[in-house]
Design a protein around this motif. Structure first.
Motif, PDB file in Angstrom:
ATOM      1  N   TYR A  43       0.841  -0.014 -10.408  1.00 14.83           N
ATOM      2  CA  TYR A  43       1.700  -0.951  -9.678  1.00 14.83           C
ATOM      3  C   TYR A  43       1.227  -1.036  -8.222  1.00 14.83           C
ATOM      4  N   ASP A  44       0.963  -2.238  -7.766  1.00 12.49           N
ATOM      5  CA  ASP A  44       0.696  -2.447  -6.337  1.00 12.49           C
ATOM      6  C   ASP A  44       2.042  -2.529  -5.635  1.00 12.49           C
ATOM      7  N   MET A  45       2.295  -1.619  -4.725  1.00 17.37           N
ATOM      8  CA  MET A  45       3.615  -1.539  -4.096  1.00 17.37           C
ATOM      9  C   MET A  45       3.719  -2.416  -2.854  1.00 17.37           C
ATOM     10  N   SER A  46       2.603  -2.598  -2.172  1.00 13.95           N
ATOM     11  CA  SER A  46       2.628  -3.353  -0.924  1.00 13.95           C
ATOM     12  C   SER A  46       1.280  -4.046  -0.763  1.00 13.95           C
ATOM     13  N   GLY A  55     -15.294  -1.607   2.175  1.00 19.93           N
ATOM     14  CA  GLY A  55     -15.436  -1.267   0.752  1.00 19.93           C
ATOM     15  C   GLY A  55     -14.122  -1.068   0.023  1.00 19.93           C
ATOM     16  N   CYS A  56     -13.007  -1.555   0.589  1.00 20.26           N
ATOM     17  CA  CYS A  56     -11.713  -1.418  -0.089  1.00 20.26           C
ATOM     18  C   CYS A  56     -11.624  -2.436  -1.230  1.00 20.26           C
ATOM     19  N   TYR A  57     -11.308  -1.983  -2.443  1.00 13.02           N
ATOM     20  CA  TYR A  57     -11.246  -2.937  -3.547  1.00 13.02           C
ATOM     21  C   TYR A  57      -9.932  -3.717  -3.557  1.00 13.02           C
ATOM     22  N   TYR A  58      -8.897  -3.222  -2.853  1.00 20.48           N
ATOM     23  CA  TYR A  58      -7.635  -3.969  -2.836  1.00 20.48           C
ATOM     24  C   TYR A  58      -7.822  -5.333  -2.162  1.00 20.48           C
ATOM     25  N   TYR A  59      -8.573  -5.353  -1.085  1.00 17.28           N
ATOM     26  CA  TYR A  59      -8.751  -6.617  -0.351  1.00 17.28           C
ATOM     27  C   TYR A  59      -9.945  -7.418  -0.872  1.00 17.28           C
ATOM     28  N   GLU A  60     -10.213  -7.269  -2.152  1.00 15.73           N
ATOM     29  CA  GLU A  60     -11.131  -8.142  -2.891  1.00 15.73           C
ATOM     30  C   GLU A  60     -10.288  -8.924  -3.894  1.00 15.73           C
ATOM     31  N   GLY A  61     -10.728 -10.118  -4.259  1.00  8.70           N
ATOM     32  CA  GLY A  61     -10.068 -10.850  -5.345  1.00  8.70           C
ATOM     33  C   GLY A  61      -8.695 -11.383  -4.969  1.00  8.70           C
ATOM     34  N   LYS A  63      -5.511 -10.427  -5.930  1.00  8.86           N
ATOM     35  CA  LYS A  63      -4.271  -9.632  -5.900  1.00  8.86           C
ATOM     36  C   LYS A  63      -3.723  -9.430  -4.491  1.00  8.86           C
ATOM     37  N   GLN A  64      -4.616  -9.411  -3.497  1.00  6.00           N
ATOM     38  CA  GLN A  64      -4.181  -9.196  -2.110  1.00  6.00           C
ATOM     39  C   GLN A  64      -3.250 -10.318  -1.613  1.00  6.00           C
ATOM     40  N   PHE A  65      -3.301 -11.494  -2.293  1.00 10.03           N
ATOM     41  CA  PHE A  65      -2.497 -12.630  -1.841  1.00 10.03           C
ATOM     42  C   PHE A  65      -1.150 -12.726  -2.557  1.00 10.03           C
ATOM     43  N   ALA A  66      -0.895 -11.819  -3.503  1.00 13.55           N
ATOM     44  CA  ALA A  66       0.384 -11.851  -4.216  1.00 13.55           C
ATOM     45  C   ALA A  66       1.511 -11.564  -3.226  1.00 13.55           C
ATOM     46  N   LYS A  67       2.631 -12.261  -3.426  1.00 16.55           N
ATOM     47  CA  LYS A  67       3.797 -12.075  -2.556  1.00 16.55           C
ATOM     48  C   LYS A  67       4.337 -10.662  -2.736  1.00 16.55           C
ATOM     49  N   GLU A  68       4.823 -10.078  -1.663  1.00 14.87           N
ATOM     50  CA  GLU A  68       5.367  -8.719  -1.763  1.00 14.87           C
ATOM     51  C   GLU A  68       6.857  -8.809  -2.095  1.00 14.87           C
ATOM     52  N   ILE A  69       7.265  -8.173  -3.195  1.00 14.26           N
ATOM     53  CA  ILE A  69       8.692  -8.174  -3.546  1.00 14.26           C
ATOM     54  C   ILE A  69       9.279  -6.831  -3.131  1.00 14.26           C
ATOM     55  N   ARG A 274      -0.716  -2.056 -18.145  1.00 15.12           N
ATOM     56  CA  ARG A 274      -0.565  -3.242 -17.302  1.00 15.12           C
ATOM     57  C   ARG A 274      -0.821  -2.859 -15.848  1.00 15.12           C
ATOM     58  N   GLN A 275      -1.334  -3.803 -15.105  1.00 17.34           N
ATOM     59  CA  GLN A 275      -1.537  -3.559 -13.670  1.00 17.34           C
ATOM     60  C   GLN A 275      -0.713  -4.615 -12.932  1.00 17.34           C
ATOM     61  N   TYR A 276       0.442  -4.174 -12.410  1.00 17.80           N
ATOM     62  CA  TYR A 276       1.347  -5.100 -11.738  1.00 17.80           C
ATOM     63  C   TYR A 276       0.922  -5.305 -10.294  1.00 17.80           C
ATOM     64  N   ARG A 277       1.002  -6.542  -9.890  1.00 18.30           N
ATOM     65  CA  ARG A 277       0.750  -6.866  -8.483  1.00 18.30           C
ATOM     66  C   ARG A 277       2.061  -6.790  -7.708  1.00 18.30           C
ATOM     67  N   THR A 278       1.973  -7.020  -6.414  1.00 16.17           N
ATOM     68  CA  THR A 278       3.171  -6.863  -5.574  1.00 16.17           C
ATOM     69  C   THR A 278       4.256  -7.893  -5.897  1.00 16.17           C
ATOM     70  N   ASP A 279       3.876  -8.975  -6.607  1.00 14.99           N
ATOM     71  CA  ASP A 279       4.901  -9.955  -6.990  1.00 14.99           C
ATOM     72  C   ASP A 279       5.457  -9.649  -8.381  1.00 14.99           C
ATOM     73  N   LEU A 280       5.112  -8.493  -8.932  1.00 17.67           N
ATOM     74  CA  LEU A 280       5.598  -7.998 -10.224  1.00 17.67           C
ATOM     75  C   LEU A 280       5.062  -8.793 -11.420  1.00 17.67           C
ATOM     76  N   ASN A 281       3.996  -9.543 -11.188  1.00 21.98           N
ATOM     77  CA  ASN A 281       3.302 -10.183 -12.302  1.00 21.98           C
ATOM     78  C   ASN A 281       2.064  -9.376 -12.669  1.00 21.98           C
ATOM     79  N   TRP A 282       1.539  -9.617 -13.849  1.00 23.92           N
ATOM     80  CA  TRP A 282       0.294  -8.957 -14.247  1.00 23.92           C
ATOM     81  C   TRP A 282      -0.519  -9.903 -15.106  1.00 23.92           C
ATOM     82  N   ASP A 283      -1.811  -9.633 -15.185  1.00 26.25           N
ATOM     83  CA  ASP A 283      -2.727 -10.528 -15.895  1.00 26.25           C
ATOM     84  C   ASP A 283      -3.657  -9.652 -16.733  1.00 26.25           C
TER      85      ASP A 283
END
Ligand code: SF4
Ligand code: SF4
Length: 359
Positions: A43-46, A55-61, A63-69, A274-283
């Protein structure tokens, strides 16, 4: 922990009962098999972080743009739904989970087994009883250069010295291999626990941190050296070192079982992860524990803990390779599960992963 047991162990040689002939092997098997019920999701929390690392993989692709819930009740509902579909273990990551302590609290209330990946700058309240993985990328000089964070190790130790939740995770890049000695000495002087990770390049990354054959070999040697030097504080095994520094990445060596690389939804991670993004969706098509990492370069400790442990059936053709697998699983559990104590490693031999030559 998703152990894949689709072959009949009795049909392999030696017989499974022969693998368990030594008392300490049988005891270790009994110890680790109690955790076969673990079923993880992440789960991405924030989507925020208080530092910014090269080299941070979070700020690739994407997922970094998902809204934070940030709604606590939405997270409570998600955790309850996760439990209902069989998830028993959560990995809370991000960007930086310590920035949303109220969400960590609610996850812990609903799902008591799990871990948090944090940079360790901001202390996570003691009410959150998960394992905490504190990322270390070198000494303070290197952290300043690569992570733009001043006195990072000092602050991490101040926050987590004598905290039974804390495991410091040293990520070996091509550039920081020898620095590990001074970092390990400092952590051990404060009686901290330490394990190892290997930098795995995000998709498209072309920077200097990416490993080559020579840096992988040096990393392996130094991992084993530190394991021998600090056996009580370094949570690792010789087989961990071999598996994570092989010329081939984890997917080529073992076949990655995360949905992103595994079309099967019949059993194991392919079915439940599942890998949830900060908007609680997953793909499903991009779901794995380190999304946006280049699979060919993936030697990440989090990936290995699922991918190697799932391959029990490949590690039953000799007593030594079975012992090596048990060491790997024992290491994984001590790093990821609160209250699980690492045993003495059973095999100190450097053994090739089964099928390494043919994969
Ligand atoms: S601390 Fe972690 S999430 Fe934050 S920038 Fe660094 S690698 Fe990315
Ligand atoms: S990055 Fe690693 S864990 Fe993720 S799908 Fe690729 S091989 Fe598997």
């Amino acid at each position: 922990m998703q152990v894949n047991r689709e072959v009949n162990l009795e049909s392999t040689k030696p017989k499974f009962s022969e693998l368990l002939a030594e008392r300490e092997v049988k005891e270790r098997w009994e110890k680790v098999r109690k955790y076969f019920f673990l079923r993880e999701s992440t789960y991405d929390m924030s989507n925020r972080c208080n530092i910014r690392c090269d080299g941070c993989y979070y700020y690739e692709g994407e997922k970094q743009f998902a809204k934070e819930i940030g709604d606590v009740e939405a997270w409570r509902e998600l955790m309850r739904a996760e439990k209902a579909r069989g998830i028993t273990y959560v990995v809370l990551a991000g960007a930086e989970p310590s920035l949303v302590p109220e969400l960590l609290d609610v996850c812990y209330q609903e799902m008591p087994l799990g871990s948090i990946a944090t940079n360790g700058l901001k202390k996570i309240p003691e009410s959150v009883g998960y394992k905490l993985h504190i990322s270390v990328w070198g000494n303070d000089e290197t952290s300043l250069r690569i992570r733009k964070a001043k006195n990072l190790l000092k602050k991490q130790i101040e926050n987590y010295e004598n905290d039974p939740r804390a495991v410091f995770v040293y990520t070996f890049t091509r550039e920081n291999i020898d620095e590990v000695k001074e970092v390990a000495a400092e952590l051990i002087a404060h009686n901290c626990k330490l394990t190892f990770n290997v930098f795995s390049a995000p998709v498209g990354y072309t920077g200097n941190l990416r490993h080559d054959d020579e840096s992988l070999e040096r990393t392996k040697q130094i991992m084993i050296e530190l394991l021998k030097k600090y056996p009580r504080n370094v949570l690792f095994s010789v087989y961990n070192a071999v598996a994570h520094t092989h010329k081939k990445g984890l997917h080529d060596l073992y076949g990655c079982s995360y949905p992103r690389q595994n079309p099967s939804q019949d059993i194991g991670l392919g079915r439940s992860f599942r890998q949830y993004r900060t908007d609680l969706n997953w793909d499903r098509s991009v779901a794995c524990c380190v999304p946006d990492t280049d699979c060919a370069d993936c030697r990440h400790y989090a990936a290995g803990s699922a991918v190697v442990t799932a391959r029990l059936y490949r590690h039953v053709n000799s007593v030594d390779i079975f012992k090596s697998w048990l060491d790997y699983v024992d290491t994984y559990l001590s790093v990821w599960v609160m209250g699980y104590e690492k045993g003495e490693n059973l095999c100190a031999k450097i053994l090739e992963p089964p099928h390494a030559a043919t994969n």
